[in-house]
Scaffold this active site. Sequence first.
Site, PDB file in Angstrom:
ATOM      1  N   ARG A  69       0.929  -1.100  -0.221  1.00 53.55           N
ATOM      2  CA  ARG A  69       0.196  -0.039   0.049  1.00 53.55           C
ATOM      3  C   ARG A  69       0.735   1.256  -0.080  1.00 53.55           C
ATOM      4  O   ARG A  69       0.628   2.326  -0.520  1.00 53.55           O
ATOM      5  CB  ARG A  69      -0.605   0.017   1.316  1.00 53.55           C
ATOM      6  CG  ARG A  69      -1.711   1.342   1.449  1.00 53.55           C
ATOM      7  CD  ARG A  69      -2.835   1.108   2.342  1.00 53.55           C
ATOM      8  NE  ARG A  69      -3.840   0.021   1.949  1.00 53.55           N
ATOM      9  CZ  ARG A  69      -5.032  -0.290   2.917  1.00 53.55           C
ATOM     10  NH1 ARG A  69      -4.989   0.536   4.144  1.00 53.55           N
ATOM     11  NH2 ARG A  69      -5.866  -1.090   2.711  1.00 53.55           N
ATOM     12  N   HIS A  73       0.556   4.136  -2.810  1.00 54.89           N
ATOM     13  CA  HIS A  73       0.340   5.452  -2.448  1.00 54.89           C
ATOM     14  C   HIS A  73       1.401   6.332  -2.734  1.00 54.89           C
ATOM     15  O   HIS A  73       0.981   7.582  -2.747  1.00 54.89           O
ATOM     16  CB  HIS A  73      -0.055   5.602  -1.017  1.00 54.89           C
ATOM     17  CG  HIS A  73      -1.666   5.081  -0.720  1.00 54.89           C
ATOM     18  ND1 HIS A  73      -2.469   5.808   0.182  1.00 54.89           N
ATOM     19  CD2 HIS A  73      -2.284   3.896  -1.166  1.00 54.89           C
ATOM     20  CE1 HIS A  73      -3.640   5.096   0.219  1.00 54.89           C
ATOM     21  NE2 HIS A  73      -3.488   3.879  -0.582  1.00 54.89           N
ATOM     22  N   ASN A 101      -4.689   8.824   3.236  1.00 56.15           N
ATOM     23  CA  ASN A 101      -3.417   8.439   3.994  1.00 56.15           C
ATOM     24  C   ASN A 101      -3.538   8.232   5.478  1.00 56.15           C
ATOM     25  O   ASN A 101      -3.107   7.176   6.047  1.00 56.15           O
ATOM     26  CB  ASN A 101      -2.238   9.220   3.521  1.00 56.15           C
ATOM     27  CG  ASN A 101      -1.595   8.945   2.284  1.00 56.15           C
ATOM     28  OD1 ASN A 101      -2.120   7.883   1.636  1.00 56.15           O
ATOM     29  ND2 ASN A 101      -1.167   9.896   1.740  1.00 56.15           N
ATOM     30  N   HIS A 200      -5.776  -6.365  -2.980  1.00 55.51           N
ATOM     31  CA  HIS A 200      -6.595  -6.208  -1.670  1.00 55.51           C
ATOM     32  C   HIS A 200      -6.674  -7.676  -1.036  1.00 55.51           C
ATOM     33  O   HIS A 200      -7.399  -7.920   0.230  1.00 55.51           O
ATOM     34  CB  HIS A 200      -7.959  -5.812  -1.979  1.00 55.51           C
ATOM     35  CG  HIS A 200      -7.948  -4.243  -2.153  1.00 55.51           C
ATOM     36  ND1 HIS A 200      -9.046  -3.578  -2.602  1.00 55.51           N
ATOM     37  CD2 HIS A 200      -6.953  -3.251  -1.667  1.00 55.51           C
ATOM     38  CE1 HIS A 200      -8.554  -2.141  -2.430  1.00 55.51           C
ATOM     39  NE2 HIS A 200      -7.422  -2.401  -2.424  1.00 55.51           N
TER      40      HIS A 200
END
Length: 335
Positions: A69, A73, A101, A200
Amino acid sequence: MSIFNSLSCSIFVALVLIGEAFLLSRAQDPSRLSLSYYSKTCPTAQDIVRSEMDCAVKTNPRNAAFMIRLHFHDCFVQGCDGSVLLDDTATLIGEKHADQNVNSIQGFELVDKIKEKLEAACPGVVSCADVLAIAARDATILVGGPYWDVPVGRLDSKTASVDLANSDIPTPQQPLATLIAKFLEKGLSVTDMVALVGSHTVGMSRCVNFRERIYGGDFQLTSKNEPSSQANLAKLKDVCPADGGDDNVSGMDYYSPTVFDNAFFETLLQGSGVLSSDQEMYSSLLGFQTSRIVDKYWADAALFFKDFADGMVKMGNITNPQGGEVRKNCRFINI
């Protein structure tokens, strides 16, 4: 199909075609990334990252999802430049408190530890952005996912952008057309999007991100009251009450939440995706392309693994055209 739905589909098709044309016409990034970038300056770099990740994932399997992740990001804001790692200072506002975030990304202490080991072995050589890219690959492998070669040589940004973090990072509530547009804008195709969202399978989501879906009727609509889906809904409601418990978390893969596999896509076929944005890929009226990809990935784990690895390389090749430096400390620019 109603006139409205026909019009929506037409707009969606146009969006995808325009986006694909944009991908074909966009100039190549003159990146200096290569597989051998550290072969002479820090030949043990990848071994050091792998060793630290191996220990971290054995200690807490969630560290794998944290690294994947963080890399995602990072790359969606200014390119893969380590900007997501920057702390706020008197002269810089970082991205850690952006809407997507704050309370979501973790693993900064693990990055610090890896960077300390790299600095001890090869001072001032390996960038924080490369640490994230390598760690995300190793994290994936360590929980059962695919391997890919990671091109390296990224530079760390001297800036961050909380505004871009708020606008560019996909959100759990956004509709499918918006999500696809965000990926296309980064040079990532619809296939890349579905494959990357497949991470995911080892991800967790906070209650606040799926409360509306499970109490607002959307879950019942997409799952069609199938018994297995009702069992999944009951589990989600146990984790996430109608009021309170915003920080309670649930795995987005009910079946094997600590293993990187294709089971996540089964939840979408059942209509029981935890996040609305995930379920949209299969249940949206505009999901004629994404639903076919979901079907393929559930039927063929090897295809999912291949496309995920390819998508991670493409995403990792998004660099910041402004260049940068190799930070000594991932939390602060060099002085």
